[in-house]
Scaffold this motif. Structure first.
Motif, PDB file in Angstrom:
ATOM      1  N   ILE A 135       1.924 -86.363 -35.067  1.00 44.51           N
ATOM      2  CA  ILE A 135       2.307 -86.216 -33.661  1.00 44.51           C
ATOM      3  C   ILE A 135       2.571 -87.581 -33.049  1.00 44.51           C
ATOM      4  CG2 ILE A 135       1.662 -85.239 -31.438  1.00 44.51           C
ATOM      5  CD1 ILE A 135       1.924 -83.197 -33.734  1.00 44.51           C
ATOM      6  N   VAL A 136       1.583 -88.433 -33.076  1.00 45.12           N
ATOM      7  CA  VAL A 136       1.699 -89.846 -32.701  1.00 45.12           C
ATOM      8  C   VAL A 136       0.935 -90.627 -33.759  1.00 45.12           C
ATOM      9  CG1 VAL A 136       1.908 -89.357 -30.219  1.00 45.12           C
ATOM     10  CG2 VAL A 136      -0.359 -89.798 -31.215  1.00 45.12           C
ATOM     11  N   GLU A 137       1.001 -91.926 -33.694  1.00 48.35           N
ATOM     12  CA  GLU A 137       0.322 -92.745 -34.692  1.00 48.35           C
ATOM     13  C   GLU A 137      -1.159 -92.375 -34.791  1.00 48.35           C
ATOM     14  OE1 GLU A 137      -0.594 -97.446 -35.752  1.00 48.35           O
ATOM     15  OE2 GLU A 137       0.219 -96.894 -33.795  1.00 48.35           O
ATOM     16  N   GLY A 138      -1.582 -91.958 -35.970  1.00 49.34           N
ATOM     17  CA  GLY A 138      -2.994 -91.681 -36.212  1.00 49.34           C
ATOM     18  C   GLY A 138      -3.444 -90.265 -35.928  1.00 49.34           C
ATOM     19  N   ILE A 139      -2.546 -89.403 -35.422  1.00 47.76           N
ATOM     20  CA  ILE A 139      -2.930 -88.032 -35.090  1.00 47.76           C
ATOM     21  C   ILE A 139      -1.927 -87.062 -35.715  1.00 47.76           C
ATOM     22  CG2 ILE A 139      -3.379 -86.357 -33.261  1.00 47.76           C
ATOM     23  CD1 ILE A 139      -4.120 -88.670 -31.428  1.00 47.76           C
ATOM     24  N   TRP A 140      -2.448 -86.091 -36.454  1.00 50.33           N
ATOM     25  CA  TRP A 140      -1.618 -85.109 -37.147  1.00 50.33           C
ATOM     26  C   TRP A 140      -2.008 -83.700 -36.731  1.00 50.33           C
ATOM     27  CZ3 TRP A 140      -3.394 -89.565 -39.208  1.00 50.33           C
ATOM     28  CH2 TRP A 140      -2.515 -90.373 -39.938  1.00 50.33           C
ATOM     29  N   VAL A 141      -1.099 -82.761 -36.941  1.00 45.42           N
ATOM     30  CA  VAL A 141      -1.406 -81.338 -36.838  1.00 45.42           C
ATOM     31  C   VAL A 141      -1.193 -80.726 -38.223  1.00 45.42           C
ATOM     32  CG1 VAL A 141       0.937 -80.634 -36.128  1.00 45.42           C
ATOM     33  CG2 VAL A 141      -1.045 -79.245 -35.473  1.00 45.42           C
ATOM     34  N   THR A 142      -2.030 -79.757 -38.572  1.00 47.87           N
ATOM     35  CA  THR A 142      -2.048 -79.254 -39.939  1.00 47.87           C
ATOM     36  C   THR A 142      -0.840 -78.395 -40.293  1.00 47.87           C
ATOM     37  OG1 THR A 142      -3.286 -77.274 -39.287  1.00 47.87           O
ATOM     38  CG2 THR A 142      -4.567 -79.193 -40.017  1.00 47.87           C
ATOM     39  N   GLY A 143      -0.240 -77.718 -39.288  1.00 45.02           N
ATOM     40  CA  GLY A 143       0.669 -76.651 -39.643  1.00 45.02           C
ATOM     41  C   GLY A 143      -0.126 -75.521 -40.281  1.00 45.02           C
ATOM     42  N   LEU A 170      -1.973 -64.364 -37.928  1.00 47.16           N
ATOM     43  CA  LEU A 170      -1.977 -65.626 -37.184  1.00 47.16           C
ATOM     44  C   LEU A 170      -1.588 -66.821 -38.047  1.00 47.16           C
ATOM     45  CD1 LEU A 170      -5.135 -64.910 -35.043  1.00 47.16           C
ATOM     46  CD2 LEU A 170      -2.807 -65.136 -34.185  1.00 47.16           C
ATOM     47  N   PRO A 171      -0.394 -66.770 -38.638  1.00 43.89           N
ATOM     48  CA  PRO A 171       0.072 -67.914 -39.430  1.00 43.89           C
ATOM     49  C   PRO A 171       0.288 -69.159 -38.581  1.00 43.89           C
ATOM     50  CG  PRO A 171       1.867 -66.374 -39.052  1.00 43.89           C
ATOM     51  CD  PRO A 171       0.612 -65.693 -38.589  1.00 43.89           C
ATOM     52  N   ASP A 172       0.348 -68.973 -37.251  1.00 47.84           N
ATOM     53  CA  ASP A 172       0.556 -70.110 -36.348  1.00 47.84           C
ATOM     54  C   ASP A 172      -0.703 -70.924 -36.130  1.00 47.84           C
ATOM     55  OD1 ASP A 172       0.094 -67.489 -35.237  1.00 47.84           O
ATOM     56  OD2 ASP A 172       0.213 -68.311 -33.225  1.00 47.84           O
ATOM     57  N   ASP A 173      -1.866 -70.434 -36.557  1.00 45.25           N
ATOM     58  CA  ASP A 173      -3.101 -71.181 -36.308  1.00 45.25           C
ATOM     59  C   ASP A 173      -3.070 -72.537 -37.010  1.00 45.25           C
ATOM     60  OD1 ASP A 173      -6.122 -70.999 -35.414  1.00 45.25           O
ATOM     61  OD2 ASP A 173      -6.107 -71.828 -37.440  1.00 45.25           O
ATOM     62  N   GLN A 174      -3.381 -73.587 -36.236  1.00 41.55           N
ATOM     63  CA  GLN A 174      -3.386 -74.941 -36.786  1.00 41.55           C
ATOM     64  C   GLN A 174      -4.417 -75.779 -36.036  1.00 41.55           C
ATOM     65  OE1 GLN A 174       0.638 -76.415 -36.348  1.00 41.55           O
ATOM     66  NE2 GLN A 174       0.715 -75.981 -34.168  1.00 41.55           N
ATOM     67  N   ALA A 175      -4.783 -76.902 -36.637  1.00 37.99           N
ATOM     68  CA  ALA A 175      -5.777 -77.805 -36.058  1.00 37.99           C
ATOM     69  C   ALA A 175      -5.214 -79.219 -36.017  1.00 37.99           C
ATOM     70  CB  ALA A 175      -7.064 -77.773 -36.883  1.00 37.99           C
TER      71      ALA A 175
END
Length: 282
Positions: A135-143, A170-175
């Motif tokens: 997302i930004v430097e150092g932060i990701w979302v799992t998909g 709920l395939p959209d669930d991500q962290a």
């Protein structure tokens, strides 16, 4: 996996309970994440408490680099329409299934915004998260998160159709997960994919064998004793230093974590601020 470790501050803006004068609790979740150079919002609650609590805490919701939705349920996406009316053009990250109709035994629980074209006209970039995405430097979302543990399911009866003929997995669930000076921090919306599945997936991607913090909703409200125990064992296995279970985790699971992990557990209600820096966690 190589990464930088920016200082990270997390503020709980929406949660079922509130701590502090003038703050409102609401069934939902919203976290503000701030690094040295970036600001992003993870989930938006239902929409009633977010602007109020932000104002009470002296936080501006303008000039966000990104908004990320954990999934398409109303208590995580309901605040999005009003937020987009009042924030500068920002990037929006979500899985395509977050815009699909969603139901439970209580009726419609979907997002108020389900039109792709309308969303595209209101954000700078609409980014589909069908895989791990920075997302930004150092932060990701799992998909999407692989569902592998035999005890973990979505945590309830969810449907894609109003007549309850088609299950919603709920395939959209991500962290979210973030690299900080204290180690990896994981933030759940509801963990419909399962806490164990999610942590194992993030560990496989990052190479992590421990987590500095795991916070957010874990949807263990209706979980069996064996599933709660397996989740507890997973938190121990990854030597999680700070555990802030809230929202949909459920009293039984939360009290189990507090009893077993004691000082590692924290209240994670509206108004909670966590700072991850070189000096430690406070």
């Amino acid at each position: 996996m190589t990464h930088s470790n920016p200082t990270l501050q997390i503020t709980v803006l929406v949660e079922n309970t509130a701590g502090g004068r003038g703050l409102l609790g609401e069934h939902g979740i919203a976290f503000l994440l701030e690094t040295d150079h970036h600001r992003l919002l993870f989930d938006t609650g239902q929409g009633m408490a977010l602007p109020h609590n932000a104002q009470q805490l002296g936080i501006s919701l303008r000039n966000l680099d990104a908004i990320v939705l954990s999934h398409g349920h109303y208590d995580h996406s309901g605040g999005l329409p009003a937020l987009l009316e009042h924030t500068s053009q920002t990037d929006l990250y979500l899985h395509p299934a977050a815009l699909e109709p969603k139901y439970s035994d209580r009726g419609d629980i979907g997002s108020p915004l389900q039109d792709e074209d309308s969303l595209k006209s209101r954000v700078r970039h609409l980014v589909w998260t069908d895989k791990v995405t920075e997302i930004v430097e150092g932060i990701w979302v799992t998909g999407p998160i692989p569902r592998q543990h035999p005890l973990e399911d979505t945590g309830g009866r969810f449907w894609r159709t109003e007549n309850q003929t088609t299950r919603d997995t709920l395939p959209d669930d991500q962290a979210l997960f973030a690299a900080t000076p204290q180690g990896w921090v994981v933030i759940f919306g509801c963990a419909h994919a399962g806490v164990i599945n999610t942590l194992n997936y993030i560990a496989s991607f990052t190479g992590a064998d421990r987590f500095a913090a795991v916070i957010g909703g874990m949807h263990l409200l209706k979980a069996s004793e064996p599933r709660i125990q397996a989740t507890l064992d997973c938190l121990k296995y990854y030597d999680v230093q700070v555990i802030g279970a809230n929202h949909c985790t459920g009293l039984k699971a939360i009290t189990t974590f507090w009893h077993e992990l004691r000082d590692r557990c924290i209240d994670c209600r509206v108004g909670t601020r966590l700072n991850f820096s070189q000096e430690g966690v406070d």
